[in-house]
Structure formats: C-alpha cells, structure tokens
Scaffold this motif. Structure first.
Motif, PDB file in Angstrom:
ATOM      1  N   ILE A 164       0.837  -1.206   0.000  1.00  0.00           N
ATOM      2  CA  ILE A 164       0.000   0.000   0.000  1.00  0.00           C
ATOM      3  C   ILE A 164       0.873   1.257   0.000  1.00  0.00           C
ATOM      4  CG2 ILE A 164      -1.610   1.364   1.399  1.00  0.00           C
ATOM      5  CD1 ILE A 164      -2.917  -1.280   2.237  1.00  0.00           C
ATOM      6  N   SER A 165       1.929   1.260   0.806  1.00  0.00           N
ATOM      7  CA  SER A 165       2.798   2.442   0.910  1.00  0.00           C
ATOM      8  C   SER A 165       3.539   2.718  -0.389  1.00  0.00           C
ATOM      9  CB  SER A 165       3.808   2.251   2.051  1.00  0.00           C
ATOM     10  OG  SER A 165       3.156   2.061   3.286  1.00  0.00           O
ATOM     11  N   VAL A 166       4.193   1.676  -0.926  1.00  0.00           N
ATOM     12  CA  VAL A 166       4.966   1.862  -2.159  1.00  0.00           C
ATOM     13  C   VAL A 166       4.039   2.208  -3.320  1.00  0.00           C
ATOM     14  CG1 VAL A 166       6.486   0.736  -3.840  1.00  0.00           C
ATOM     15  CG2 VAL A 166       6.823   0.335  -1.391  1.00  0.00           C
ATOM     16  N   PHE A 167       2.906   1.527  -3.415  1.00  0.00           N
ATOM     17  CA  PHE A 167       1.948   1.794  -4.484  1.00  0.00           C
ATOM     18  C   PHE A 167       1.478   3.249  -4.405  1.00  0.00           C
ATOM     19  CE2 PHE A 167      -1.899   1.749  -6.947  1.00  0.00           C
ATOM     20  CZ  PHE A 167      -1.740   0.735  -7.877  1.00  0.00           C
ATOM     21  N   PHE A 168       1.176   3.713  -3.194  1.00  0.00           N
ATOM     22  CA  PHE A 168       0.671   5.074  -3.017  1.00  0.00           C
ATOM     23  C   PHE A 168       1.707   6.115  -3.433  1.00  0.00           C
ATOM     24  CE2 PHE A 168       0.292   8.894  -0.330  1.00  0.00           C
ATOM     25  CZ  PHE A 168      -0.951   9.342  -0.748  1.00  0.00           C
ATOM     26  N   PHE A 169       2.932   5.973  -2.948  1.00  0.00           N
ATOM     27  CA  PHE A 169       3.955   6.991  -3.213  1.00  0.00           C
ATOM     28  C   PHE A 169       4.518   6.900  -4.631  1.00  0.00           C
ATOM     29  CE2 PHE A 169       4.149   7.000   1.472  1.00  0.00           C
ATOM     30  CZ  PHE A 169       3.997   8.369   1.685  1.00  0.00           C
ATOM     31  N   VAL A 170       4.682   5.675  -5.141  1.00  0.00           N
ATOM     32  CA  VAL A 170       5.284   5.527  -6.462  1.00  0.00           C
ATOM     33  C   VAL A 170       4.275   5.714  -7.590  1.00  0.00           C
ATOM     34  CG1 VAL A 170       6.449   3.917  -8.030  1.00  0.00           C
ATOM     35  CG2 VAL A 170       7.154   4.044  -5.644  1.00  0.00           C
ATOM     36  N   ARG A 171       3.127   5.054  -7.461  1.00  0.00           N
ATOM     37  CA  ARG A 171       2.170   5.079  -8.577  1.00  0.00           C
ATOM     38  C   ARG A 171       1.193   6.246  -8.512  1.00  0.00           C
ATOM     39  NH1 ARG A 171       1.138  -0.227 -11.800  1.00  0.00           N
ATOM     40  NH2 ARG A 171       2.995  -1.424 -11.300  1.00  0.00           N
ATOM     41  N   LEU A 172       0.862   6.703  -7.319  1.00  0.00           N
ATOM     42  CA  LEU A 172      -0.092   7.811  -7.212  1.00  0.00           C
ATOM     43  C   LEU A 172       0.613   9.157  -7.048  1.00  0.00           C
ATOM     44  CD1 LEU A 172      -2.975   6.294  -5.044  1.00  0.00           C
ATOM     45  CD2 LEU A 172      -2.726   6.377  -7.510  1.00  0.00           C
ATOM     46  N   VAL A 173       1.352   9.321  -5.965  1.00  0.00           N
ATOM     47  CA  VAL A 173       2.004  10.616  -5.716  1.00  0.00           C
ATOM     48  C   VAL A 173       2.993  10.940  -6.844  1.00  0.00           C
ATOM     49  CG1 VAL A 173       3.482  11.929  -4.165  1.00  0.00           C
ATOM     50  CG2 VAL A 173       1.732  10.414  -3.221  1.00  0.00           C
ATOM     51  N   TRP A 174       3.968  10.047  -7.058  1.00  0.00           N
ATOM     52  CA  TRP A 174       4.950  10.288  -8.105  1.00  0.00           C
ATOM     53  C   TRP A 174       4.294  10.246  -9.483  1.00  0.00           C
ATOM     54  CZ3 TRP A 174       8.693  12.396 -10.341  1.00  0.00           C
ATOM     55  CH2 TRP A 174       9.297  11.850 -11.480  1.00  0.00           C
ATOM     56  N   GLY A 175       3.297   9.394  -9.658  1.00  0.00           N
ATOM     57  CA  GLY A 175       2.633   9.280 -10.952  1.00  0.00           C
ATOM     58  C   GLY A 175       2.053  10.608 -11.422  1.00  0.00           C
ATOM     59  N   PHE A 176       1.364  11.318 -10.536  1.00  0.00           N
ATOM     60  CA  PHE A 176       0.744  12.586 -10.936  1.00  0.00           C
ATOM     61  C   PHE A 176       1.768  13.722 -10.994  1.00  0.00           C
ATOM     62  CE2 PHE A 176      -3.148  10.313  -9.894  1.00  0.00           C
ATOM     63  CZ  PHE A 176      -3.995  10.751 -10.906  1.00  0.00           C
ATOM     64  N   ILE A 177       2.792  13.661 -10.130  1.00  0.00           N
ATOM     65  CA  ILE A 177       3.868  14.658 -10.222  1.00  0.00           C
ATOM     66  C   ILE A 177       4.609  14.494 -11.549  1.00  0.00           C
ATOM     67  CG2 ILE A 177       6.115  15.346  -9.281  1.00  0.00           C
ATOM     68  CD1 ILE A 177       5.032  14.685  -6.498  1.00  0.00           C
ATOM     69  N   ALA A 178       4.914  13.240 -11.887  1.00  0.00           N
ATOM     70  CA  ALA A 178       5.668  12.955 -13.110  1.00  0.00           C
ATOM     71  C   ALA A 178       4.929  13.429 -14.354  1.00  0.00           C
ATOM     72  CB  ALA A 178       5.952  11.462 -13.205  1.00  0.00           C
ATOM     73  N   ILE A 179       3.628  13.138 -14.432  1.00  0.00           N
ATOM     74  CA  ILE A 179       2.891  13.510 -15.636  1.00  0.00           C
ATOM     75  C   ILE A 179       2.765  15.029 -15.746  1.00  0.00           C
ATOM     76  CG2 ILE A 179       0.550  13.497 -14.666  1.00  0.00           C
ATOM     77  CD1 ILE A 179       1.702  12.195 -18.116  1.00  0.00           C
ATOM     78  N   SER A 180       2.759  15.729 -14.604  1.00  0.00           N
ATOM     79  CA  SER A 180       2.713  17.194 -14.622  1.00  0.00           C
ATOM     80  C   SER A 180       4.016  17.767 -15.169  1.00  0.00           C
ATOM     81  CB  SER A 180       2.458  17.737 -13.207  1.00  0.00           C
ATOM     82  OG  SER A 180       1.225  17.261 -12.701  1.00  0.00           O
ATOM     83  N   ILE A 181       5.147  17.217 -14.694  1.00  0.00           N
ATOM     84  CA  ILE A 181       6.455  17.683 -15.165  1.00  0.00           C
ATOM     85  C   ILE A 181       6.630  17.358 -16.648  1.00  0.00           C
ATOM     86  CG2 ILE A 181       8.954  17.418 -14.932  1.00  0.00           C
ATOM     87  CD1 ILE A 181       8.477  16.771 -11.962  1.00  0.00           C
TER      88      ILE A 181
END
Length: 283
Positions: A210-227
C-alpha cells in the motif's frame, strides 16, 4: 547528498554494454541499432524464464502448493514469477537513470544505456502482450490493456522520445514485487484452515504494498505527468501530435487506473482488519 549521488552516476559513463553485438551500432534507427536486445529479451522470457526457470523456482519455493495445481493455475504461477523476476531486474537497471536531471529536450536527448533498458523492457512487454492474448480468458481485458499501454509508451522511447524518462516510466515497477508476493500469499493460503504464511509477513507485505503503491504510482505518478506535460509543452511544435497523445494519454489513463486499484487495496485491507477484530473479540 543528492548532488553527490547524481555525480556518482555520471551520464557520460552510462553506456550500452551490448551495443557491440548490434547489427549496426551506428544506425540512425534505434529500433535497428538495439533490435538485437529486443529479440534477445523476448526469446529469454519465452524460452528460458517462462518454461524453465519459473516452474523450477515455483516447485522449490511453493512445493505442493504449486505441483498439485491444475495447468491453468500453474501457468498463472509461472507468469507471476516471471513478472517478479522482471520487476527486480528492471528496478536494478533503471537505478542509474533515475539520477538524470529534468529539463532535457524530450525529442533530442539520447543515451545508449537508456536505449538498452528500453529494448530489454520492450522484449518483456512484447512477451507480456503475447501471454495476455494467449491466456486472455485467464487474465482478462485489464492485463491486456496494461500490456498494450506499457509496450506503447516504452516502445516509443526508441524513436527516440523521452529517453531521459525511461527510468521514471519504469519506476512504477517498484510496487510489482509486493503485488506478486500478495498474490502468492493468497494462492498458497486458499483452501487451508491453518495459516500457511505467518500473519506478520502478510501484514508487513500489505503495508509495504500500500505504501509503495501510493507513493510511487499515485504521488509520483501525478507529479511525473505534470512535469512531463510541461516539458513537452515547451517544445509542442516539434513533437508529432500522435506521440504526445500516446505518451500523455496512456500515462494519465494509468494514473487514474491506479487510483481505482488503490481504492480496491484499501477496501480489502479494511475487510481484513475488521475480520481480525471480530476474531479477537470471539477469542
């Protein structure tokens, strides 16, 4: 600290160790230049890891929980084990690429090591697509979509497009080992009245998943697509529209699909927690 690490992974020292075996190491077409790696990767998964290595590991690790399964379940086990191997290999290969700074031109930057990682991954995703089509009844539309999406995004990096983003795209694989471990636990525990896997291990893997999925796929996922959207917008007149649509469209779709998967994880975790509380009260 980050600057020190970034300096350690010197981009100029990142080179494809297998390029010397290319049919044409200087070819302008990167698919041709790195084609031998794509083919070798696909053949490795199709004729070594899938039919030989995965079944052997499953027999050794899971014993009767694997050997007594029917053929369809064994196939599922084998494919998950190949996925496990791929995710670990992928995380190892992309580590140097994660230190490439932001801001490189998404259509002119080229790195032979990044192209090698792309090629190895393309070989895997081609194999994954083949498996999803062959065993469509077993895996369904969701896995088929993921295979097509992953192949499309990684495949296009050899145009080259978004070479600096190869490691960032593949960083989502960091949650895959925990997903597979969770799947293994469910399979070996099915039909058993006694715990096959220690409760602490199940809980620990669930928390890590849950932790890795949340930070890698959700948090980083939306930050990455914005950048990435910003970087592509800066040179929007140099990028063919269909390339922008493929890369941004698929990544955004996967980000929202990850929200759906994460919500299902939370629901399952809540059910397990409530079940544990009921058992404690009965005891």
């Amino acid at each position: 600290m980050l600057e020190k690490l970034a300096g350690y992974f010197n981009q100029e020292e990142l080179a494809d160790p297998f390029l010397k075996w290319s049919l044409d190491p200087t070819a302008e077409n990167l698919y041709y230049r790195h084609g031998h790696e794509i083919v070798a990767s696909f053949l490795m998964y199709q004729f070594v890891l899938y039919p030989l290595v995965a079944p052997f590991l499953n027999r050794v690790i899971f014993g009767k929980h694997y050997t007594e399964k029917d053929e369809a379940d064994k196939v599922n086990f084998d494919i998950h084990t190949v996925s496990m191997i791929q995710s670990i290999v992928s995380c190892y290969l992309i580590w140097p690429l994660l230190w490439i700074p932001f801001g490189y031109n998404v259509i002119t930057y080229y790195n032979s090591y990044a192209s090698m990682v792309s090629s190895v991954s393309i070989g895997y995703f081609l194999w994954d697509l083949y498996v999803c089509l062959k065993y469509y009844r077993l895996f369904g539309i969701g896995f088929l979509f993921h295979a097509v999406a992953a192949l499309s995004v990684i495949g296009i990096t050899l145009r080259p497009v978004c070479q600096a983003w190869v490691g960032r795209f593949l960083s989502f694989e960091a949650s895959t080992p925990f997903v597979n471990i969770n799947w293994y636990i469910i399979q070996v525990s099915r039909g058993s009245t006694k715990p096959v896997v220690p409760t602490w291990l199940n809980v620990l893997n669930g928390l890590l998943l849950i932790s890795v999925f949340f930070f890698v796929r959700l948090v980083w996922g939306f930050i990455a697509i914005s950048i990435l959207t910003y970087e592509m917008y800066q040179i929007w007149d140099q990028i063919p529209l269909y390339i922008s649509a493929i890369i941004l469209g698929i990544n955004i779709s996967l980000d929202f699909l990850n929200i759906h998967w994460f919500s299902k994880m939370i629901k399952i975790a809540k059910k397990m927690a409530n079940g544990s509380k009921r058992v404690s009260k009965i005891d």
